[in-house]
Design a protein around this motif. Structure first.
Motif, PDB file in Angstrom:
ATOM      1  N   ARG A  32       0.764  -1.443   0.162  1.00 19.64           N
ATOM      2  CA  ARG A  32      -0.026  -0.019   0.018  1.00 19.64           C
ATOM      3  C   ARG A  32       1.172   1.307  -0.143  1.00 19.64           C
ATOM      4  NH1 ARG A  32      -0.987   2.813   5.501  1.00 19.64           N
ATOM      5  NH2 ARG A  32      -0.165   1.765   6.461  1.00 19.64           N
ATOM      6  N   VAL A  50      -4.915   8.518  -1.495  1.00 15.64           N
ATOM      7  CA  VAL A  50      -4.873   6.640  -1.564  1.00 15.64           C
ATOM      8  C   VAL A  50      -6.542   6.731  -2.471  1.00 15.64           C
ATOM      9  CG1 VAL A  50      -5.593   5.247   0.211  1.00 15.64           C
ATOM     10  CG2 VAL A  50      -3.545   6.356   0.280  1.00 15.64           C
ATOM     11  N   GLU A  51      -7.646   7.495  -1.906  1.00 19.21           N
ATOM     12  CA  GLU A  51      -9.453   7.101  -2.785  1.00 19.21           C
ATOM     13  C   GLU A  51      -9.109   7.022  -3.997  1.00 19.21           C
ATOM     14  OE1 GLU A  51     -11.352   9.979  -0.753  1.00 19.21           O
ATOM     15  OE2 GLU A  51     -10.835   9.962   1.037  1.00 19.21           O
ATOM     16  N   TRP A  53      -6.199   5.510  -5.745  1.00 23.05           N
ATOM     17  CA  TRP A  53      -5.856   4.828  -5.858  1.00 23.05           C
ATOM     18  C   TRP A  53      -6.938   3.247  -5.404  1.00 23.05           C
ATOM     19  CZ3 TRP A  53      -2.915   1.106  -8.265  1.00 23.05           C
ATOM     20  CH2 TRP A  53      -1.995   0.591  -7.681  1.00 23.05           C
ATOM     21  N   VAL A  54      -7.486   3.700  -4.663  1.00 23.81           N
ATOM     22  CA  VAL A  54      -8.814   2.356  -4.514  1.00 23.81           C
ATOM     23  C   VAL A  54      -9.889   2.252  -5.406  1.00 23.81           C
ATOM     24  CG1 VAL A  54     -10.518   1.719  -3.087  1.00 23.81           C
ATOM     25  CG2 VAL A  54      -8.753   2.444  -2.058  1.00 23.81           C
ATOM     26  N   CYS A  55     -10.728   3.646  -5.763  1.00 24.45           N
ATOM     27  CA  CYS A  55     -11.086   3.802  -7.055  1.00 24.45           C
ATOM     28  C   CYS A  55     -10.480   2.687  -8.607  1.00 24.45           C
ATOM     29  CB  CYS A  55     -11.941   4.930  -7.514  1.00 24.45           C
ATOM     30  SG  CYS A  55     -12.793   5.728  -6.752  1.00 24.45           S
ATOM     31  N   GLN A  57      -8.751   1.013  -8.077  1.00 23.12           N
ATOM     32  CA  GLN A  57      -8.274  -0.426  -8.597  1.00 23.12           C
ATOM     33  C   GLN A  57      -9.451  -1.738  -8.183  1.00 23.12           C
ATOM     34  OE1 GLN A  57      -6.843  -0.710  -4.575  1.00 23.12           O
ATOM     35  NE2 GLN A  57      -4.442  -2.225  -5.367  1.00 23.12           N
ATOM     36  N   ASP A  58     -10.362  -0.623  -8.215  1.00 25.65           N
ATOM     37  CA  ASP A  58     -12.104  -1.303  -8.383  1.00 25.65           C
ATOM     38  C   ASP A  58     -12.023  -1.147  -9.941  1.00 25.65           C
ATOM     39  OD1 ASP A  58     -11.601  -1.482  -5.546  1.00 25.65           O
ATOM     40  OD2 ASP A  58     -13.599   0.362  -5.197  1.00 25.65           O
TER      41      ASP A  58
END
Length: 102
Positions: A32, A50-51, A53-55, A57-58
């Protein structure tokens, strides 16, 4: 393609689009992004990154490409070319960090 390799490709593409803020970096052991210098990067900026990055990946997880099946008639003269084309397409899609349905 190895799942870790696909993640690395996806992360490289993400970082090309969203540069890592100064004061943050990728931690391979933890898998991470981490904030290591508060004077260089605010917590809000880090959290926004980071948000993203999460989006990212999703969005990549949501895309699964289904290829046509390999040729099922072993006597046909185009079987080898067809099967090679399917294999080449799979490798090209996975090289972009996307999944191919088995």
């Amino acid at each position: 393609m190895d799942t870790n390799k696909m993640r690395d490709i996806s992360r490289e593409q993400f970082e090309a689009r969203y540069p890592v803020p100064e004061g943050a970096c990728w931690n391979a052991e933890q898998g991470r992004y981490v904030l290591f210098h508060l004077k260089l990067c605010t917590v809000a900026k880090y959290e926004r990154f980071v948000e993203n990055w999460v989006c990212w990946q999703d969005s990549r997880e949501a895309v699964v490409v289904e290829l046509p099946p390999k040729w099922n008639d072993a006597t046909h003269s185009n079987k080898q070319a067809w099967d090679c084309g399917i294999d080449d397409a799979r490798m090209a899609i996975e090289a972009q960090g996307l999944k191919v349905a088995p």
